[in-house]
Structure formats: C-alpha cells, structure tokens
Design an enzyme around this catalytic site. Structure first.
Site, PDB file in Angstrom:
ATOM      1  CG  MET A  17      60.872  25.679  23.520  1.00 47.18           C
ATOM      2  SD  MET A  17      60.601  25.917  21.747  1.00 47.18           S
ATOM      3  CE  MET A  17      60.788  24.230  21.164  1.00 47.18           C
ATOM      4  CG  LEU A  33      65.791  26.363  20.470  1.00 49.65           C
ATOM      5  CD1 LEU A  33      64.468  27.102  20.538  1.00 49.65           C
ATOM      6  CD2 LEU A  33      66.274  26.314  19.028  1.00 49.65           C
ATOM      7  CG  LEU A  39      65.368  21.596  18.899  1.00 57.19           C
ATOM      8  CD1 LEU A  39      63.999  20.961  18.669  1.00 57.19           C
ATOM      9  CD2 LEU A  39      65.214  22.881  19.713  1.00 57.19           C
ATOM     10  NE  ARG A 103      66.199  20.073  26.999  1.00 52.00           N
ATOM     11  CZ  ARG A 103      67.453  20.411  27.295  1.00 52.00           C
ATOM     12  NH1 ARG A 103      67.685  21.414  28.109  1.00 52.00           N
ATOM     13  NH2 ARG A 103      68.468  19.746  26.772  1.00 52.00           N
ATOM     14  CE1 TYR A 104      66.510  23.397  24.336  1.00 52.23           C
ATOM     15  CE2 TYR A 104      64.238  23.728  23.649  1.00 52.23           C
ATOM     16  CZ  TYR A 104      65.383  22.962  23.664  1.00 52.23           C
ATOM     17  OH  TYR A 104      65.415  21.759  23.006  1.00 52.23           O
ATOM     18  CG  HIS A 200      57.113  23.642  15.523  1.00 48.53           C
ATOM     19  ND1 HIS A 200      58.305  23.297  14.919  1.00 48.53           N
ATOM     20  CD2 HIS A 200      57.320  24.840  16.117  1.00 48.53           C
ATOM     21  CE1 HIS A 200      59.193  24.246  15.163  1.00 48.53           C
ATOM     22  NE2 HIS A 200      58.631  25.204  15.878  1.00 48.53           N
ATOM     23  CG  ASP A 276      47.609  32.314  22.150  1.00 44.44           C
ATOM     24  OD1 ASP A 276      47.605  31.845  20.995  1.00 44.44           O
ATOM     25  OD2 ASP A 276      46.594  32.777  22.701  1.00 44.44           O
ATOM     26  CD  GLU A 279      56.916  28.908  17.485  1.00 45.15           C
ATOM     27  OE1 GLU A 279      56.472  29.308  18.589  1.00 45.15           O
ATOM     28  OE2 GLU A 279      58.086  28.494  17.333  1.00 45.15           O
ATOM     29  CD  GLU A 283      55.838  30.496  11.964  1.00 40.03           C
ATOM     30  OE1 GLU A 283      56.459  30.033  10.988  1.00 40.03           O
ATOM     31  OE2 GLU A 283      55.903  29.990  13.111  1.00 40.03           O
TER      32      GLU A 283
END
Length: 328
Positions: A17, A33, A39, A103-104, A200, A276, A279, A283
């Site tokens: 990502m 994103l 997505l 991706r982002y 997720h 890691d 999240e 989170e």
C-alpha cells in the site's frame, strides 16, 4: 508461460500500500488513497471521486498527522517492504533483483517498472504483500502494475502471485509470532490468554460481491491455530471508518466482549499485515491497548509482526522459487 531467456536477471517486485514518508506527505497520501475507486467508491460516481477525495483527505489529515507523529513522523512500511524484498532476493540467488511498488506513495509502480527496464530485467515475479485476496488491495495494486508495465516496459514478462493465505511457510512463521507473543505473558497467565486475531476490515459490499477475503482470513487463522495448539481464539476486523456497512465484528467490540467475560489476558494477533505500520504501531499498540486497559483487561499484548523474521523471508523465497520453477 515459457521462459525464453533463462540467463537474464529476474525481478522480484513486492506490491504494497505504501505510506507517508514525512508528516507533510500525509494529506497527499490520503488523497491518493481516497481517489482509488477500486478501494473506496465515494458517492456520486467517478466524476466527483477526486473532489471528494480532496475534501476528505484535507479533513482527516490533521488527526492522521498526529497519529504518525506518535510513531516517529512517518510510515515504516517502505523500509520493511524494501528489507523484505532484499531478503527474499538474497535467498534466491544473485540472478534475482529486488524492487518495491507502492500503490499510494513512492516508489510507485511506474518507478519500479522503469528501474527494471533500465536494469535490463526482462522477466519478473510480482508478489502481493497482502496474503488474503480482495480487489480493493491486491486487485488494485496488480491493475496498477499491469498498467505501468504496458506503458513503460511492454516487453516485460511477468507472473503475479496474488494470494498465499495458506502457504505452509507463512503459517509456520505466523504461528511462531503467536507463540512468542504468548511467552511475553507471565508464565502463570499463559494458559488463560485469549488470542484475538485482527484483520483489516473491508466494506461488506466487497464480500457480498464475491471477494474471497473473509474465507482466506479464516483459513489462515485455522491454519495458524493448528500449529499453535488447542487454545481459545476470536476474530475481529479493524480500521473501519466512514458511513458504510463494514465486516463484523469490529475488533474493539470483541475486546469489549472479552472484558465483559472477565478475561484478564489478551494477545492481539494482526493477521492481514506482514509488517509494522500505522495500524499495528498506533491503532493496536496505543489505541487498543488503552481501550483494553480502560475496560479492565490488565494484560494486553500484541504478537510481533513478521517484518524481517528469517522464517517469513525464507517462506516467501520458497513461494517465489516455486513460481519460477512452474514458469520454466
């Protein structure tokens, strides 16, 4: 696919990502994103996706910046993915060259493909670093890579590994992480530890349309628990946001249930993340830990992430090696 040039270097491309590499990058990262309709499909159609993405990313950036500030000011995802790519390639031999396509955020697929062309790489194995398939993550990243390859390196021959949720070496490595997490509890508490897998979340519509993500996650948890042994475990889904119907149950709701049952020791196992990032480090380690303690769970821990664990890198190298052998 026939291997027409067995002596040429083989690229190993890891898809992930990505994440902001500085606090100033948080808002543009979020914009990238939220702009991806594979997505997140914002209302009113593709025409207004980017204006909505701009608005949402601007609103969310202030909070998200503080989360990244709390974990060091940037995402560690690129560092870990690069280390993983290098470790996999090293295990395969000098003919293999590592690349990363995020991706982002940088390095994007265009950069990875352009580098392979400049390096004389005519063949590649493209490995999604999402073990469980959904079009929202692996599907979007693979589509982006294919676009870049057609545009920038049309002669590139490549094979894509889109899912590996039941790969034995991966399950072995994840089970080792669970055992290590259990050993972090006082010895007298270990038999009482409740294992909570956390994946997720996806909007429920992805599951309803036929994405195998939930089945893959469940197969992984069962495969891990066969290796860990006969222990109690639950499954929750994290990182839910926005006014849509999400997969259930929410990880926080499962923590609340465990607290209501009087559980005093919980090991949270992040199951859809192989390194890691925000999240796990914020989170789970900060938000969920504080929530669990506020609910009366005295002992809350997270199993270590796979990151650069030798067992995991060896498992991924074996997966790539199998793909190359099938190519020949």
């Amino acid at each position: 696919m026939k291997d027409d040039n067995p002596g040429s270097p083989i690229g190993i491309v890891l898809l992930n990502m990505g994440g902001p590499d500085a606090l100033e990058a948080v808002e543009p990262f979020l914009y990238n994103l939220f702009s991806d309709r594979d997505l997140i499909q914002l209302p009113l159609g593709a025409l207004l996706q980017k204006p909505f993405a701009r608005l949402i990313s601007r609103r969310r950036a202030k909070m998200v910046v503080e989360n990244y500030r709390a974990i060091g000011g940037k995402s560690p995802l690129l560092r870990w993915t690069s280390v993983q790519a290098q470790g996999i390639a090293a295990r395969l031999g000098s003919a293999f060259r590592p690349y990363v396509a995020m991706r982002y955020w940088a390095p994007r697929a265009d950069e990875a493909v352009a580098r392979m062309k400049a390096d004389g790489v005519e063949r590649a194995v493209v490995l999604s670093m999402y073990p469980h398939y959904t079009g929202a993550t692996t599907g979007s990243s693979v589509k982006d890579f294919r676009r870049a390859a057609v545009t920038l390196h049309p002669n590139l021959k490549y094979r894509v590994i889109e899912q590996w949720y039941d790969w034995p070496g991966y399950l072995d490595a994840l089970a080792l992480c669970v055992r290590e997490g259990l050993e972090s509890f006082p010895e007298e508490l270990r038999p009482l530890v409740q294992i909570l897998f956390s994946a997720h979340a996806l909007p429920q519509k992805f599951i309803d349309r036929g994405d195998p993500y939930l089945e893959h996650v469940l197969d992984t948890t069962r495969g891990v628990m066969k290796r860990v042994g006969n222990r109690s475990w639950r499954l929750g889904f994290q990182s839910r946001s926005g006014p849509v119907k999400w997969m259930e149950p929410d990880t926080v709701e499962v923590i609340d249930q465990l607290a209501a049952e009087g559980r005093q020791a919980v090991l949270l196992v992040p199951i859809s993340f192989v390194s890691d990032h925000i999240e796990t480090l914020h989170e789970i380690d900060i938000e969920y830990r504080a929530h669990a303690r506020a609910k009366g769970i005295a002992h809350f821990a997270r199993s270590p992430s796979l990151n650069d664990r030798p067992e995991f890198l060896t498992a991924m190298a074996d997966l790539v090696r199998q793909e190359v052998e099938n190519w020949r």
